[in-house]
Design a protein around this motif. Structure first.
Motif, PDB file in Angstrom:
ATOM      1  N   GLN A   1       5.789   9.625  -7.174  1.00  0.00           N
ATOM      2  CA  GLN A   1       6.762   9.723  -8.259  1.00  0.00           C
ATOM      3  C   GLN A   1       6.102  10.270  -9.525  1.00  0.00           C
ATOM      4  OE1 GLN A   1       8.284   5.509  -7.558  1.00  0.00           O
ATOM      5  NE2 GLN A   1      10.162   6.531  -8.200  1.00  0.00           N
ATOM      6  N   THR A   2       4.912   9.754  -9.840  1.00  0.00           N
ATOM      7  CA  THR A   2       4.199  10.262 -11.013  1.00  0.00           C
ATOM      8  C   THR A   2       3.856  11.730 -10.840  1.00  0.00           C
ATOM      9  OG1 THR A   2       3.227   8.061 -11.341  1.00  0.00           O
ATOM     10  CG2 THR A   2       2.232   9.881 -12.551  1.00  0.00           C
ATOM     11  N   ALA A   3       3.544  12.138  -9.606  1.00  0.00           N
ATOM     12  CA  ALA A   3       3.209  13.543  -9.351  1.00  0.00           C
ATOM     13  C   ALA A   3       4.336  14.466  -9.808  1.00  0.00           C
ATOM     14  CB  ALA A   3       2.915  13.757  -7.870  1.00  0.00           C
ATOM     15  N   TRP A   4       5.569  14.035  -9.617  1.00  0.00           N
ATOM     16  CA  TRP A   4       6.681  14.904 -10.010  1.00  0.00           C
ATOM     17  C   TRP A   4       6.789  15.041 -11.521  1.00  0.00           C
ATOM     18  CZ3 TRP A   4       8.516  18.414  -7.032  1.00  0.00           C
ATOM     19  CH2 TRP A   4       8.447  18.240  -5.651  1.00  0.00           C
ATOM     20  N   LEU A   5       6.257  14.089 -12.280  1.00  0.00           N
ATOM     21  CA  LEU A   5       6.181  14.261 -13.732  1.00  0.00           C
ATOM     22  C   LEU A   5       5.198  15.376 -14.085  1.00  0.00           C
ATOM     23  CD1 LEU A   5       6.167  10.529 -14.913  1.00  0.00           C
ATOM     24  CD2 LEU A   5       8.065  12.160 -15.023  1.00  0.00           C
ATOM     25  N   TRP A   6       4.115  15.488 -13.293  1.00  0.00           N
ATOM     26  CA  TRP A   6       3.177  16.595 -13.480  1.00  0.00           C
ATOM     27  C   TRP A   6       3.848  17.933 -13.126  1.00  0.00           C
ATOM     28  CZ3 TRP A   6      -1.517  16.819 -15.730  1.00  0.00           C
ATOM     29  CH2 TRP A   6      -2.149  15.605 -16.005  1.00  0.00           C
ATOM     30  N   VAL A   7       4.656  17.919 -12.080  1.00  0.00           N
ATOM     31  CA  VAL A   7       5.385  19.148 -11.727  1.00  0.00           C
ATOM     32  C   VAL A   7       6.331  19.538 -12.862  1.00  0.00           C
ATOM     33  CG1 VAL A   7       7.005  20.184 -10.093  1.00  0.00           C
ATOM     34  CG2 VAL A   7       5.190  18.672  -9.249  1.00  0.00           C
TER      35      VAL A   7
ATOM     36  N   HIS B   1       0.830  -1.206   0.000  1.00  0.00           N
ATOM     37  CA  HIS B   1       0.000   0.000   0.000  1.00  0.00           C
ATOM     38  C   HIS B   1       0.866   1.259   0.000  1.00  0.00           C
ATOM     39  CE1 HIS B   1      -3.491   2.526   0.885  1.00  0.00           C
ATOM     40  NE2 HIS B   1      -2.817   3.071   1.878  1.00  0.00           N
ATOM     41  N   TRP B   2       1.811   1.314   0.913  1.00  0.00           N
ATOM     42  CA  TRP B   2       2.625   2.525   1.008  1.00  0.00           C
ATOM     43  C   TRP B   2       3.618   2.640  -0.144  1.00  0.00           C
ATOM     44  CZ3 TRP B   2      -0.115   5.581   3.347  1.00  0.00           C
ATOM     45  CH2 TRP B   2      -0.785   5.255   4.534  1.00  0.00           C
ATOM     46  N   MET B   3       4.085   1.510  -0.654  1.00  0.00           N
ATOM     47  CA  MET B   3       4.927   1.557  -1.853  1.00  0.00           C
ATOM     48  C   MET B   3       4.145   2.113  -3.042  1.00  0.00           C
ATOM     49  SD  MET B   3       6.762  -2.137  -1.298  1.00  0.00           S
ATOM     50  CE  MET B   3       7.632  -2.214  -2.854  1.00  0.00           C
ATOM     51  N   ALA B   4       2.868   1.716  -3.154  1.00  0.00           N
ATOM     52  CA  ALA B   4       2.039   2.198  -4.262  1.00  0.00           C
ATOM     53  C   ALA B   4       1.729   3.686  -4.123  1.00  0.00           C
ATOM     54  CB  ALA B   4       0.741   1.391  -4.345  1.00  0.00           C
ATOM     55  N   VAL B   5       1.526   4.161  -2.888  1.00  0.00           N
ATOM     56  CA  VAL B   5       1.323   5.596  -2.683  1.00  0.00           C
ATOM     57  C   VAL B   5       2.596   6.358  -3.061  1.00  0.00           C
ATOM     58  CG1 VAL B   5       0.810   7.402  -0.986  1.00  0.00           C
ATOM     59  CG2 VAL B   5      -0.467   5.251  -0.938  1.00  0.00           C
ATOM     60  N   CYS B   6       3.749   5.787  -2.731  1.00  0.00           N
ATOM     61  CA  CYS B   6       5.019   6.395  -3.165  1.00  0.00           C
ATOM     62  C   CYS B   6       5.102   6.430  -4.691  1.00  0.00           C
ATOM     63  CB  CYS B   6       6.198   5.614  -2.606  1.00  0.00           C
ATOM     64  SG  CYS B   6       6.522   5.872  -0.850  1.00  0.00           S
ATOM     65  N   ALA B   7       4.569   5.396  -5.350  1.00  0.00           N
ATOM     66  CA  ALA B   7       4.549   5.371  -6.810  1.00  0.00           C
ATOM     67  C   ALA B   7       3.721   6.536  -7.357  1.00  0.00           C
ATOM     68  CB  ALA B   7       3.998   4.041  -7.314  1.00  0.00           C
TER      69      ALA B   7
END
Length: 209
Positions: A71-77, A62-68
């Motif tokens: 990571q995608t969020a920074w592509l939006w940034v 669960h927490w690994m997937a939230v970290c995933a």
């Protein structure tokens, strides 16, 4: 009295599916051109696939997937979105949620693969009292080969992680009473129509979203 900044009625939560990771620059430009205040909840995409392939289950997964997702969020940034790490932070223009801290602090959802960024986005929308647009790589939910404009009775029981939304999504969305819609994220014309107040082809929680 004016509404609080984090409860602006025109704020929209947008869950961008992980399958659309390659479309992020174009999607950002489209969302930004709408002039609306939008909070992106990113899918985990390839980063979440790595977690699945690891064989991890339960709380670690669960927490690994939230970290995933983060990571995608920074592509939006990188595409131009403003990063926020609080679910009720004020949003102006297009922002993207960095979900790890807020999800660790609130821990509102079960720790299983039945919960993905779909259910997390529904929870975020409920906390902001905002409508939710889910951008997927499909047109919406189908029943007997026909696209459902609204969710038909009983369809929830047949939804699996590969069938549009995760298994926990409907219970989270119903429990919070949020309004939501699913639109194909590979159809810019439909996204543009929705952002402009239209009701393009897709599946919606009710006839009034």
């Amino acid at each position: 009295m004016e509404p609080a900044a984090d409860k602006r009625p025109d704020c929209l939560v947008v869950k961008a599916g992980g399958s659309l990771t390659g479309e992020i620059p174009a999607l950002y430009a489209l969302l930004a051109s709408s002039g609306r205040d939008i909070l992106i909840v990113p899918g985990g995409g390839l980063f979440a696939d790595t977690v699945r392939q690891s064989g991890a289950e339960g709380t670690p997964a669960h927490w690994m997937a939230v970290c995933a997702m983060e990571q995608t969020a920074w592509l939006w940034v990188a595409a131009g979105a403003c990063p926020v790490d609080g679910v009720q932070d004020p949003v102006q223009g297009v922002a993207v949620l960095l979900p790890y801290r807020v999800m660790r602090e609130a821990d509102p959802l079960p720790h299983s693969w039945d919960v993905t960024s779909d259910s997390i986005a529904a929870w975020v929308a409920s906390k902001r009292d905002a409508p939710l647009l889910l951008l997927k790589s499909v047109d919406g939910i189908f029943s007997a080969g026909v696209l459902c404009e609204t969710v038909p009775e009983g369809v929830e029981a047949g939804i699996t992680p590969t069938d549009v939304v995760d298994p926990a999504f409907f219970s989270v969305a119903r429990g919070s009473g949020i309004r939501w819609g699913i639109v194909n994220g590979r159809r810019p014309d439909r996204i543009r129509s929705f952002l402009g107040g239209g009701r393009p082809s897709g599946t919606y929680s009710n006839p009034h979203l």
